[in-house]
Design a protein around this motif. Structure first.
Motif, mmCIF file in Angstrom:
data_model
loop_
_atom_site.group_PDB
_atom_site.id
_atom_site.type_symbol
_atom_site.label_atom_id
_atom_site.label_comp_id
_atom_site.label_asym_id
_atom_site.label_seq_id
_atom_site.Cartn_x
_atom_site.Cartn_y
_atom_site.Cartn_z
ATOM 1 N N GLU A 169 0.849 -1.379 -0.094
ATOM 2 C CA GLU A 169 0.107 -0.138 -0.053
ATOM 3 C C GLU A 169 0.806 1.226 -0.004
ATOM 4 O OE1 GLU A 169 -3.333 0.103 2.515
ATOM 5 O OE2 GLU A 169 -3.908 -2.067 2.527
ATOM 6 N N THR A 171 0.524 4.001 -1.594
ATOM 7 C CA THR A 171 -0.059 5.413 -1.856
ATOM 8 C C THR A 171 -1.240 5.579 -1.152
ATOM 9 O OG1 THR A 171 -1.331 4.377 -3.760
ATOM 10 C CG2 THR A 171 0.716 5.369 -4.367
ATOM 11 N N THR A 172 -1.351 4.845 0.078
ATOM 12 C CA THR A 172 -2.247 5.095 0.903
ATOM 13 C C THR A 172 -2.187 6.327 1.652
ATOM 14 O OG1 THR A 172 -2.837 2.582 1.003
ATOM 15 C CG2 THR A 172 -3.697 3.937 2.574
ATOM 16 N N ARG A 225 0.615 10.984 -5.591
ATOM 17 C CA ARG A 225 0.303 9.679 -6.055
ATOM 18 C C ARG A 225 0.590 9.257 -7.456
ATOM 19 N NH1 ARG A 225 -5.663 7.626 -4.503
ATOM 20 N NH2 ARG A 225 -5.780 9.476 -5.710
ATOM 21 N N THR A 273 -2.646 -2.704 -3.110
ATOM 22 C CA THR A 273 -3.265 -1.147 -3.180
ATOM 23 C C THR A 273 -4.664 -1.269 -2.982
ATOM 24 O OG1 THR A 273 -3.448 0.755 -4.350
ATOM 25 C CG2 THR A 273 -3.270 -1.184 -5.707
ATOM 26 N N TYR A 325 -6.477 1.099 -4.427
ATOM 27 C CA TYR A 325 -6.699 2.072 -5.437
ATOM 28 C C TYR A 325 -7.019 1.156 -6.704
ATOM 29 C CZ TYR A 325 -5.899 5.672 -2.025
ATOM 30 O OH TYR A 325 -5.989 6.509 -0.995
ATOM 31 N N GLU A 348 -5.325 2.781 -9.606
ATOM 32 C CA GLU A 348 -3.843 2.563 -9.734
ATOM 33 C C GLU A 348 -3.226 1.098 -10.116
ATOM 34 O OE1 GLU A 348 -1.869 4.167 -6.129
ATOM 35 O OE2 GLU A 348 -1.196 2.143 -5.684
#
Lengths: 304, 263
Positions: free
Chosen positions: A162, A164-165, A172, A193, A195, A198
């Protein structure tokens, strides 16, 4: 030697009576950016932790770079980098010291470490903050530093849990661009992730796991085409006429009460028919996304 | 990764080096405490008790109170420094800073991380004891060459009390819980290990209890090294006790930390 950097075979992870990972198998190929998706508690982090020898396996076998992780973990770890979900930087130390001290754990000579730190600071746009202490950094900078630190041993495999959390969209997108560049340099990357956008953008291949099992495996675009189709009709609110129409025509759909998704499987005529007869204003035709696939497969109820 | 035999190599020095580099950043605090502590003790207890306790009988020697008490300041500091380092500080690194998690992505085993941490705690004890002994030497309170024995003693004592600290780190759920071993173990030792009064002043049963505690042996050796009265018997019994306890408790601490960390 095979082209697989990671080979996971029937791997299980149990904590007491709870089974977190329930016999999963997959391969990650050299140079691939591989995604590991799933709701909270699906077994993503448990899987990741077994890959770098942090958690022992409860069953099955796992090979990384051809080494059995249970016996060859030192050789494996020398060639991989891990960026954890939670920040584990040395807060009181400077940005540069964080990189150089971490190099020490790999036995990298100091001159080489300094050289690599220079390059990583530049790559991640941290060269102006090298003397700042970690405490002074923004969340985005901290994450960039954590990834830079994971690269200090020039790993062949980068594991990102994770990454980019909690980051803002600018940070991001910038990180995505960095990851794409690393991939071009030949680094194999495995990423978890939440997302879907993403995952769809970055991943060559991915698996969706839930309750410790793999639900699907494939390329993002193929999965979208296979499970939801390229296009989706979305109607909100839903009129009774539309409900009847959908049932009569036997169209694959999901009725969420106030909202309805109709998987029209590339048949655009259905959209024209619906908008003409039922709801001109409340209906949109949009692209199917990985998020649609994810929700369709893992369900919509809340986890944890 | 979870085998019962410890997986140890020289790589543990990399953890030691990390702790050294991080601590070096705040060297002034680390330097000032052992520098000022003996001066505070000597002036307060030395001047304060000078009239109350003109002299003290210790193993057949007649000593002033300051001469009697000074070596105990070093010994208790050896205990506190290593215990605190491997309880509170190690817990912060393990639990809050996730330092151990980060290191476990590199070619180091849990055993090496914990052994490196204990060795670092012992090093801190050694550094503090060196500074304190230097200060006390200026007051003429350390005899040489026997006083040099304080250095290996500080390292050994540091390993032992570091391992004891680490044993609790392997169990506590929150950082506040360290107050329990401090209240039940460390503070009683500080008061009843022949530190501020000779053990002979205690009833026989209490003396026996005191000789079962590690600090008593550390104080006894430190005192005899400072006074120049150390005997082979003393080294054999108290040194042997400290060595045996260290060789028992360090592997135990590694084992329990492995159980806590490897899941």
């Amino acid at each position: 030697m095979s082209d697989n950097v990671i080979e996971v075979r029937e791997v299980q992870k149990r904590y007491g009576t709870f089974t977190a990972v329930d016999g999963i198998s997959f391969d990650v190929k050299r140079g691939e950016l591989f995604g590991l998706l799933g709701p909270n508690g699906a077994g993503k982090t448990s899987t990741i932790r077994m890959i770098y020898g942090f958690s022992p396996l409860s069953g099955g076998s796992l090979r990384v770079f051809g080494h059995d992780i249970t016996t060859g973990w030192r050789d494996v770890r020398a060639r991989l980098g891990v960026c954890h979900q939670e920040d584990s930087l040395d807060e009181e130390m400077s940005v540069r010291d964080n990189l150089e001290i971490f190099a020490g754990f790999f036995g990298i000579p100091r001159a080489v470490a300094r050289d690599r730190a220079n390059r990583l600071l530049e790559f991640f746009g941290l060269e102006n903050r090298e003397k700042a202490s970690v405490r002074e950094l923004s969340g985005g900078m901290m994450r960039r530093l954590a990834i830079a630190r994971a690269l200090i041993n020039e790993p062949d495999l980068l594991i990102l849990d994770e990454p980019t959390t909690g980051l803002d969209p600018q940070t991001r997108h910038q990180l995505w661009e960095k990851l794409a560049r690393l991939k071009n340099q030949g680094v194999t990357i495995i990423l978890t992730t939440h997302y879907m956008e993403e995952a769809a953008q970055l991943c060559d291949r991915l698996i969706i796991v839930d309750h410790g099992k793999i639900l699907v495996e494939g390329r993002p675009r193929d999965l979208v085409a296979q499970f939801v189709g390229k296009q989706i009709i979305e109607s909100s609110p839903v009129c009774e006429g539309l409900r009847r129409f959908v049932t009569e025509r036997g169209l694959e759909h999901e009725d969420l009460g106030h909202r309805m998704l109709i998987y029209c499987k590339d048949d655009e005529n259905i959209y024209h028919e619906i908008t003409k007869t039922y709801c001109q204003d409340n209906c949109i035709l949009r692209m199917g996304t990985l998020e649609d696939v994810f929700l369709k497969l893992t369900g919509r109820e809340l986890r944890e | 990764m979870s085998q019962s035999a410890p997986q140890l190599s020289w790589r543990l020095l990399r953890v030691w080096r990390r702790d050294w580099l991080v601590t070096r950043k705040s060297w002034l605090i680390g330097f000032m405490t052992p520098l000022l502590e003996p001066i505070l003790y000597i002036t307060s207890l030395g001047f304060g008790f000078r009239i109350l306790i003109p002299e003290i009988q210790y193993e057949g020697h007649t000593l002033t109170y300051v001469v009697f008490m000074a070596p105990a300041i070093i010994a208790t500091n050896i205990m506190y420094t290593a215990f605190m380092e491997n309880s509170f500080s190690s817990f912060v690194r393990m639990y809050y800073q996730k330092t151990y998690d980060a290191i476990r992505a590199t070619p180091l085993s849990v055993d090496e991380i914990i052994a490196g941490e204990i060795m670092w705690g012992a090093t801190k004890s050694l550094m503090a004891a060196t500074i304190m002994a230097t200060v006390l030497s200026l007051f003429g309170l350390v005899r040489y060459p026997t006083g040099l024995g304080l250095l290996p003693l500080a390292f050994l004592g540091g390993l032992l009390f570091g391992a004891i600290g680490m044993l609790f780190t392997a169990f506590v759920k929150s950082i506040d819980m360290f107050n329990l071993p401090i209240f039940l173990l460390i503070t009683p030792m500080y008061l009843f290990s022949g530190t501020f009064f000779p053990l002979e002043n205690l009833p026989n049963w209490a003396q026996s209890v005191a000789w079962a505690l590690p600090l008593t042996h550390l104080v006894s050796l430190a005192r005899n090294l400072c006074l120049g009265t150390v005997s082979w018997m003393n080294v054999l019994v108290s040194g042997g006790y400290l060595l045996a306890a260290t060789m028992l408790l360090v592997p135990l601490a590694l084992r329990l930390m492995r159980r806590r960390l490897i899941q």
